[in-house]
Structure formats: C-alpha cells, structure tokens
Write a protein that holds these residues in place. Structure first.
Motif, PDB file in Angstrom:
ATOM      1  N   ALA A   1     -81.004 -17.921  28.407  1.00  0.00           N
ATOM      2  CA  ALA A   1     -82.208 -17.178  28.041  1.00  0.00           C
ATOM      3  C   ALA A   1     -82.503 -17.454  26.572  1.00  0.00           C
TER       4      ALA A   1
ATOM      5  N   SER B   1     -94.624 -14.224  23.040  1.00  0.00           N
ATOM      6  CA  SER B   1     -93.736 -14.594  24.132  1.00  0.00           C
ATOM      7  C   SER B   1     -93.687 -13.520  25.217  1.00  0.00           C
ATOM      8  N   LEU B   2     -94.399 -12.407  24.991  1.00  0.00           N
ATOM      9  CA  LEU B   2     -94.506 -11.386  26.035  1.00  0.00           C
ATOM     10  C   LEU B   2     -95.872 -11.512  26.706  1.00  0.00           C
ATOM     11  N   PHE B   3     -95.914 -11.194  27.993  1.00  0.00           N
ATOM     12  CA  PHE B   3     -97.174 -11.287  28.729  1.00  0.00           C
ATOM     13  C   PHE B   3     -97.980 -10.027  28.467  1.00  0.00           C
ATOM     14  N   PRO B   4     -99.118 -10.151  27.764  1.00  0.00           N
ATOM     15  CA  PRO B   4     -99.862  -8.943  27.390  1.00  0.00           C
ATOM     16  C   PRO B   4    -100.466  -8.226  28.590  1.00  0.00           C
ATOM     17  N   TRP B   5    -100.628  -8.923  29.709  1.00  0.00           N
ATOM     18  CA  TRP B   5    -101.225  -8.281  30.882  1.00  0.00           C
ATOM     19  C   TRP B   5    -100.177  -7.607  31.764  1.00  0.00           C
ATOM     20  N   LEU B   6     -98.908  -7.745  31.417  1.00  0.00           N
ATOM     21  CA  LEU B   6     -97.864  -7.053  32.164  1.00  0.00           C
ATOM     22  C   LEU B   6     -97.337  -5.895  31.322  1.00  0.00           C
TER      23      LEU B   6
ATOM     24  N   LEU C   1     -90.139  -9.925  35.554  1.00  0.00           N
ATOM     25  CA  LEU C   1     -90.727 -11.182  36.041  1.00  0.00           C
ATOM     26  C   LEU C   1     -89.705 -12.303  36.310  1.00  0.00           C
ATOM     27  N   PRO C   2     -88.812 -12.613  35.339  1.00  0.00           N
ATOM     28  CA  PRO C   2     -87.847 -13.686  35.616  1.00  0.00           C
ATOM     29  C   PRO C   2     -86.927 -13.346  36.794  1.00  0.00           C
TER      30      PRO C   2
ATOM     31  N   LYS D   1     -87.785 -11.707  39.471  1.00  0.00           N
ATOM     32  CA  LYS D   1     -88.526 -11.989  40.702  1.00  0.00           C
ATOM     33  C   LYS D   1     -88.418 -13.470  41.035  1.00  0.00           C
ATOM     34  N   GLU D   2     -88.557 -14.280  39.991  1.00  0.00           N
ATOM     35  CA  GLU D   2     -88.478 -15.723  40.203  1.00  0.00           C
ATOM     36  C   GLU D   2     -87.077 -16.115  40.663  1.00  0.00           C
TER      37      GLU D   2
ATOM     38  N   ALA E   1     -88.414  -8.328  24.423  1.00  0.00           N
ATOM     39  CA  ALA E   1     -88.020  -9.724  24.665  1.00  0.00           C
ATOM     40  C   ALA E   1     -86.499  -9.831  24.820  1.00  0.00           C
TER      41      ALA E   1
ATOM     42  N   ARG F   1     -85.541  -8.478  28.216  1.00  0.00           N
ATOM     43  CA  ARG F   1     -85.845  -9.467  29.253  1.00  0.00           C
ATOM     44  C   ARG F   1     -84.731 -10.512  29.339  1.00  0.00           C
ATOM     45  N   ALA F   2     -84.248 -10.930  28.159  1.00  0.00           N
ATOM     46  CA  ALA F   2     -83.177 -11.920  28.124  1.00  0.00           C
ATOM     47  C   ALA F   2     -81.881 -11.352  28.721  1.00  0.00           C
TER      48      ALA F   2
ATOM     49  N   TYR G   1     -81.786 -10.943  32.513  1.00  0.00           N
ATOM     50  CA  TYR G   1     -81.693 -12.253  33.169  1.00  0.00           C
ATOM     51  C   TYR G   1     -80.240 -12.656  33.398  1.00  0.00           C
TER      52      TYR G   1
END
Lengths: 271, 268
Positions: A91, A100-105, A113-114, A116-117, A158, A161-162, A165
């Motif tokens: 990560a 580096s963050l999705f502003p729409w989430l 998100l990661p 889910k992937e 951020a 999120r890391a 993961y």
C-alpha cells in the motif's frame, strides 16, 4: 485487537529487496539520471526511513519501488517476487492526501474501495474498515466526505485505507510534508503506533531529519541526484518513543547530528 | 466579510428575492404590452391575447398531438447523444492512438452545422420521427463528446496512481475513477447539448414534418394565426426553462461532491 487472519510468511527475511536500481529520464535529447545505483533491503516488520536532500529523487525511487514507474535498470522485489506493476501486498500513502482520496466517496467508501476490488466478503470488509478507522481515530467521521475534513484528518483517511488493505509493505511518500507541526507530531506517533500494532514493513520517505530519526529503526541517507545510499544508520533509541523525552534525549541529538552531517556531505559532493 | 444574515427578517428577504427575480420579466411584459397596444400591431398581439390564446391552443388535444411527441423525440435524441457522446468520449479520452486516428474526422464533422443534415437525413431515413431523432442526436453529440474527452484526460494523476496501487482496474476503475472524475465536464457537455436539442427539434420540424411544435409554429404563421404562432414561441421558451430546471436538479444531485469540494477549496 489482533488480526488472526493475517499469516505473514517469515521464511524470507527480506521483504523488500532493491538491487542496483537506476532511473534515467530521457527528455529532448538529454538524459537526466535521477537515481544512479540504489541497493538496500528491508527485513520483515522493519520501519525504515529514507531521508535525503530535496530533489534527490526520493519520489522517483518510491514510485519505482511501488511499481508505478519502470526503472531503467536494476530490480525491485517484494517478498521474493520481482515488481513490474504494483504488487498485491503493498500500500502507498501519498504526500498529496487531498488528491489521493476520492472526493465523491465518503471516508468509509474510500477505505472500503480497495477491499471491494480484493473481493473480500462484506462482513470482512466492514470489520477491516471499522478497525482501520478506529485505529486512526476517525470512526466518527466515516460518513463524511474527505473534503469536509482537515488536512491532517484527510491524511488519516489515506492511512486508514492503507491499513485496511492489510499490506505486507507500506510505503509513505513524505506523507506529512503538507500538514502543520502539531498535526505532524500526532501523525508521527500514529504511524509508530500502527506499525507496532499491525504487522507490516514500513518504508517512510521524508526530507525531515528529525522525523526520520524519531520514527525509524533505521535511517537510510540518500545522496543528491544521481542518487545512491550514502549511509545506513541503525537508530538505537528505545522502542517506546514520545515527542518530548525522545526528542530531548542525548542519543537522539547524536543520531540527528550524524544524519545531518551525512546530508551536508551529500550536498557538498554534488556541487 | 459577510453581512449579518439575521439583520433582515426571513419573510422580508424572501420578498426582496422574489422582487429581484420578477422585476425584469414584469418590465419586459410591460414594454410588450405598451408596444402591442399601439395602432396597427396585427403581428404583435398583447400579452393578454397571447395568454388567452395559449389556453385555447395548448390546453387541448393539440398538446398531446403536437407538444408531447416533440418532447419525446427531443429526449430520445438527447439520450442517444448522451450515451454515444459519453461512450465514445471515454474511449477517446483513454486512448491516445484512438484520438490521433479520429481527430481530423471529428474536427470536420463537428464543423458541419447539424441543420444542414436535415435534407440529407430526409433522403436517408425518410420524414418520420427517426429522422428528427437522428438530427437532434447528431447535433447534440459533439459537446458531450468533446467535454467527456476533456474530462477523462484531466483525471488527477495522483488518483490514477492510487487506483494502480490498490489494483483497481476494469469496470470499477471506469465507474469509480474515470466517469466520476469526468462528471463535471460531462454535465457541462450535456447542458450545452440540451439547448442544442431544443433548437434542432424545432428546425427539423419546421423543415420536414407534419406534426410537432416547430411545425405548429410554421403552420400558424402561414395561416396568419398570429396570436397562435406567438403561443408556440412561448411554449418553446417554457419548455426550455423547464428542461433547464430539471437538468439543474439532476446536476445538483450528481455533482454534490464537486460543489462541496469547490466550496471548501474557496473557504481555505
């Protein structure tokens, strides 16, 4: 809280192996050598800081290690596997938290998100997200959007999120360069705490000597571009560190002076 | 510096807002009325006459036979253009090779004024509603396409790297990164396309049709039914306003993050 699912293989002592890394940028008829010849290894569970004068190719190096940039020469391997594209167990926390963050989430959406992937089941995803947000102290902001938070809090997202993961290797590219001093101190302690709590190897890139000495078990000093590893210093400060006592310790000052001297030498060598 | 919002009471503020909103329209209607009440203004009926005629003409079966089908074709053509424009725009935005290959052709096609396609499409697909949808779509697709390409190309490289690090690929990358990043530009393109759609709907109906709003306006004019002709113009204006308001609501929902982001960026 322990992570029982996590089973890190310990057979290979080197989790990150950077060997003879070289990066040359070709531009309009002339080649600029950003990274000359870099070799270093990180053992499993180590927290190492890379420090070097500004413009020494730290970001280039980190992007090569992360598999985001193809090196001109040399190899990078994570847990024995050569890196050609971003490896699955790594990560990265970027300096530009706002970008580096999705502003729409929402905060939760960004952390999830990661996962889910990765196709983790919902229950496992929820548990990881909760744990990560709680670990960075943002459990209450899960449904906010990143832009509703302060800079320091965005960088915590951020980092969460890391962590969620579950990386074997965590790369951090000058993550606190853009936050104020107080937030920065808090985030430094947060990173040490997370590193002790979660089983992972951390490579922390910074231009700040104090930060490198305070955080690291090891400090790798880089030369000016074209970059090589100028010095590799073991930081023999106690495991439990805090901003006040650690930074005022005699040993801290000595180590700091040593790193500082190396960087000055690197600068002189380049001029 | 901001003024104290509590210094004026809420009803008073609402009233002043309404006054500001309606001042110019009221003034224009007044001028119209004054001009129309003069001598020999056969071609310029008073707003009163137009309003009465409006009720007679449009609050009748004619709304179902002329107005609704027009609106249906308009929305079909617009939707077709939106799908084609966004689809092709994403493909072109993501692939440099594709952009280089198609650029000269696209530049040419974009330069062709869509109304000029009406005679051609009349020959190719006939006089029916397919032709009208084709004309609307062929004109609307360009702003959507070009704005989408621009939006897709301006995806933040840090966000793109973030996706690579977390191995977000394929469909999820497309929906979470590419389309969402490009959505402000896509919405700009769609808004431009919407006004073009209304124009092309009317033109295609004036040219070659036996029904629809544009046809009705021309028919009234030819029959010297002047107040009726004016009601057609008013109805088209109202349609444009309604579509714009509706679009604004959709945009507000889709781009709420964008407005929030920009508001906080301005606030520091």
């Amino acid at each position: 809280m322990n992570r029982d699912i996590r089973t890190h293989s310990q057979e290979g002592p080197d989790v990150l192996d950077v060997n003879g890394l070289r990066k040359t940028y070709a531009s309009a008829g002339r080649a600029v050598e950003a990274v000359h010849d870099l070799t270093f290894r990180l053992r499993a569970g180590e927290l190492a800081c890379l420090v070097g004068p500004s413009g020494c190719g730290k970001t280039t190096l980190l992007k090569c290690v992360a598999g985001l940039l193809a090196p001109t020469g040399g190899t990078v391997a994570v847990a024995g596997h050569p890196v050609h594209s971003p490896p699955p167990d790594m990560a990265v926390v970027f300096q530009e938290y706002g970008r580096s963050l999705f502003p729409w989430l929402t905060v939760r959406g960004n952390v999830e998100l990661p996962l889910k992937e990765k196709r983790l089941p919902r229950a496992r995803r929820n548990a990881l997200v909760e744990e990560a947000l709680e670990a960075v102290g943002l459990a209450a902001s899960a449904s906010s959007h990143p832009w509703e938070l302060s800079g320091g809090m965005q960088q915590r997202v951020a980092i969460a999120r890391a962590i969620a993961y579950e990386p074997r290797v965590l790369l951090m590219d000058e993550p606190f360069a853009a936050v104020d001093a107080q937030t920065r101190a808090d985030l430094e302690d947060l990173v040490r705490g997370l590193w002790q709590r979660f089983d992972m190897t951390v490579l922390f890139v910074t231009h700040d000597i104090d930060e490198a000495v305070y955080l690291g078990q090891r400090v790798l000093v880089l030369s000016s571009a074209p970059t090589v590893v100028q010095d590799d210093i073991e930081i023999d400060l106690p495991e439990q560190r805090d901003q006040l006592t650690t930074r005022s310790a005699q040993r801290f000052t000595e180590l700091r002076a040593r790193v500082h001297g190396q960087i000055q030498q690197a600068k002189r060598a380049s001029t | 510096m901001s003024t104290n919002p509590r210094s004026v009471s809420a009803p008073a503020r609402a009233l002043s807002f309404l006054a500001r909103l309606l001042l110019l329209p009221a003034l224009l209607v007044g001028v119209w009325w004054w001009a129309a009440s003069g001598e020999g203004s056969f071609y310029l009926p008073t707003p009163g006459t137009v309003a009465t005629t409006f009720g007679e003409v449009w609050l009748s079966e004619r709304f179902l036979t002329d107005a609704l089908p027009s609106i249906g074709l308009l929305l079909t053509g617009f939707a077709l253009a939106a799908v084609l424009g966004v689809g092709a725009g994403v493909a072109l935005g993501l692939s440099r090779t594709l952009r280089d290959l198609t650029e000269p052709v696209l530049e040419f096609l974009r330069a062709v004024p869509p109304p000029v396609l009406v005679p051609l499409l009349m020959l190719l697909v006939g006089l029916d509603s397919t032709m009208r949808v084709a004309v609307i779509a062929s004109g609307c697709v360009w702003p959507v396409l070009l704005n989408t390409i621009e939006g897709v190309r301006s995806v933040d490289p840090v966000l793109s790297d973030t996706c690579r690090v977390y191995r977000i690929r394929g469909r999820r990358r497309l929906t979470t990164l590419v389309l969402r990043s490009a959505s402000p530009q896509i919405m700009t393109g769609l808004r431009q396309a919407l006004s073009i759609a209304v124009i092309l709907m009317v033109i295609s109906e004036m040219f070659a049709s036996s029904s629809g709003l544009g046809f009705a306006v021309v028919q009234f004019q030819r029959g010297f039914a002047i107040p009726e002709m004016w009601t057609g113009i008013v109805l088209l204006g109202l349609l444009g306003v309604a579509l714009s308001l509706l679009f604004g609501q959709v945009e507000k929902r889709v781009l709420s993050w964008h407005r929030g982001l920009r508001a906080t960026a301005r606030g520091g």
